[in-house]
Design an enzyme around this catalytic site. Structure first.
Site, PDB file in Angstrom:
ATOM      1  N   ALA A   1      39.039  42.957  44.159  1.00  0.00           N
ATOM      2  CA  ALA A   1      37.605  42.744  43.920  1.00  0.00           C
ATOM      3  C   ALA A   1      36.717  43.745  44.631  1.00  0.00           C
ATOM      4  O   ALA A   1      35.501  43.557  44.693  1.00  0.00           O
ATOM      5  CB  ALA A   1      37.219  41.319  44.335  1.00  0.00           C
TER       6      ALA A   1
ATOM      7  N   ASN B   1      43.207  39.754  39.539  1.00  0.00           N
ATOM      8  CA  ASN B   1      42.625  40.929  38.898  1.00  0.00           C
ATOM      9  C   ASN B   1      43.279  42.236  39.327  1.00  0.00           C
ATOM     10  O   ASN B   1      43.253  43.215  38.567  1.00  0.00           O
ATOM     11  CB  ASN B   1      41.122  40.973  39.203  1.00  0.00           C
ATOM     12  CG  ASN B   1      40.482  42.269  38.769  1.00  0.00           C
ATOM     13  OD1 ASN B   1      40.290  42.518  37.579  1.00  0.00           O
ATOM     14  ND2 ASN B   1      40.156  43.128  39.732  1.00  0.00           N
TER      15      ASN B   1
ATOM     16  N   SER C   1      45.962  43.101  30.104  1.00  0.00           N
ATOM     17  CA  SER C   1      45.527  44.212  29.264  1.00  0.00           C
ATOM     18  C   SER C   1      46.011  43.995  27.841  1.00  0.00           C
ATOM     19  O   SER C   1      47.075  43.400  27.612  1.00  0.00           O
ATOM     20  CB  SER C   1      46.093  45.526  29.804  1.00  0.00           C
ATOM     21  OG  SER C   1      45.931  46.575  28.874  1.00  0.00           O
TER      22      SER C   1
ATOM     23  N   TYR D   1      53.470  49.386  32.539  1.00  0.00           N
ATOM     24  CA  TYR D   1      52.252  48.589  32.703  1.00  0.00           C
ATOM     25  C   TYR D   1      52.184  47.520  31.607  1.00  0.00           C
ATOM     26  O   TYR D   1      51.907  46.343  31.883  1.00  0.00           O
ATOM     27  CB  TYR D   1      51.052  49.517  32.632  1.00  0.00           C
ATOM     28  CG  TYR D   1      49.699  48.853  32.734  1.00  0.00           C
ATOM     29  CD1 TYR D   1      49.245  48.330  33.935  1.00  0.00           C
ATOM     30  CD2 TYR D   1      48.858  48.785  31.626  1.00  0.00           C
ATOM     31  CE1 TYR D   1      47.984  47.746  34.036  1.00  0.00           C
ATOM     32  CE2 TYR D   1      47.603  48.205  31.717  1.00  0.00           C
ATOM     33  CZ  TYR D   1      47.170  47.689  32.912  1.00  0.00           C
ATOM     34  OH  TYR D   1      45.925  47.116  33.008  1.00  0.00           O
TER      35      TYR D   1
END
Length: 270
Positions: free
Chosen positions: A15, A91, A151, A164
């Site tokens: 963050a 995140n 994603s 990823y």
């Protein structure tokens, strides 16, 4: 819309900038006490300071989410400083070197094993560790919200991002499994899938600079993949993601779990 988040404690990983910072500021504005995690202490402290300057409550909890022991200590610090965690937002997901453009994106067969393992550790293992650390408290409280930022590469695939994509696909599967496990505990677990998001940590060349997109070849190429980018004249923004997180973290989304919400301007439409 009043999301009734006042008094809830939210922990957001990664963050210190970009999407994570946007989520932290938005949840704080909605009344949450926010624990700001980042790998870099100066970034975590800066965002916590920003929240406090705006009248909110925040605690900086820098830690490496790839380290299970560090994650356990981080959650203990949040509990001691703010109280039990009601909302977890996983995140953290882009290695610093890749975010800064210092690391190439080779084809999978040409990538090194160390980079592959680091990507999986950050995106998949970090999410597992954070969930494991907060779940006992959520189960005891019979309440909780877990939001995993993933994603569209994890759903659609993306060349030169194979590891990823694999890690994010793993998080999507984990999200569904965890939702199945903890529905009886009134804990919802959802994922939010992103496409290209412009912010201070990720650059898309001219696209991030507010240039004349109509004559920008890079923009034209990107816009062909993002239907809403053509209509709005922009890529995704941290606020787009933060608004979705705030809704799913609220009681308004109490019957939503095990889902992957695309906040990607139509990049992927399952």
């Amino acid at each position: 819309m009043d999301l009734n988040l006042t008094g809830r404690v939210a922990l957001i990983t990664g963050a210190g900038q970009g999407v994570g910072r946007g989520i932290a500021l938005t949840l704080a504005a909605e009344g949450c006490a926010v624990a700001v995690n980042d790998l870099f202490p100066d970034r975590a402290n800066a965002v916590a300071d920003d929240i406090r300057a705006l009248g909110g409550t925040a605690l900086a909890v820098p830690a490496d989410v790839c380290d299970a022991g560090a994650v356990a200590s981080m959650v203990a610090a949040v509990q001691a400083g703010l109280g039990a965690v009601h909302i977890l937002v996983n995140n953290a997901g882009v290695p610093p070197a890749l975010r800064a453009g210092q690391q190439d994106r080779p084809l999978f067969h040409a990538s090194c094993v160390a980079d592959q393992l680091a990507m999986v550790a950050l995106n998949l293992h970090g999410t597992l560790y954070c969930c494991r650390a907060v779940l006992p408290g959520m189960v005891a409280a019979h309440r909780g919200r877990i939001l995993n930022i993933v994603s569209e590469a994890g759903r659609a695939g993306e060349a030169r991002l194979a590891t990823y994509a694999a890690a994010k696909a793993g998080v999507i599967g984990f999200t569904r499994a965890l939702a199945q496990e903890h529905g009886g505990d009134a804990i919802t677990v959802n994922a939010i899938a992103l496409g290209a998001v412009s912010h201070e940590g990720i650059h898309f060349g001219p696209l991030a600079q507010g240039t004349d997109t109509a004559s920008d070849p890079a923009w034209q190429k990107m816009a062909r993949r993002y239907p809403m980018a053509r209509g709005l004249g922009r890529l995704g923004l941290p606020q787009d993601v933060a608004d979705a997180v705030a809704f799913l973290a609220s009681d308004r989304a109490a019957f939503v779990t095990g889902q992957t919400l695309g906040v990607s301007g139509g990049y992927y439409m399952p």
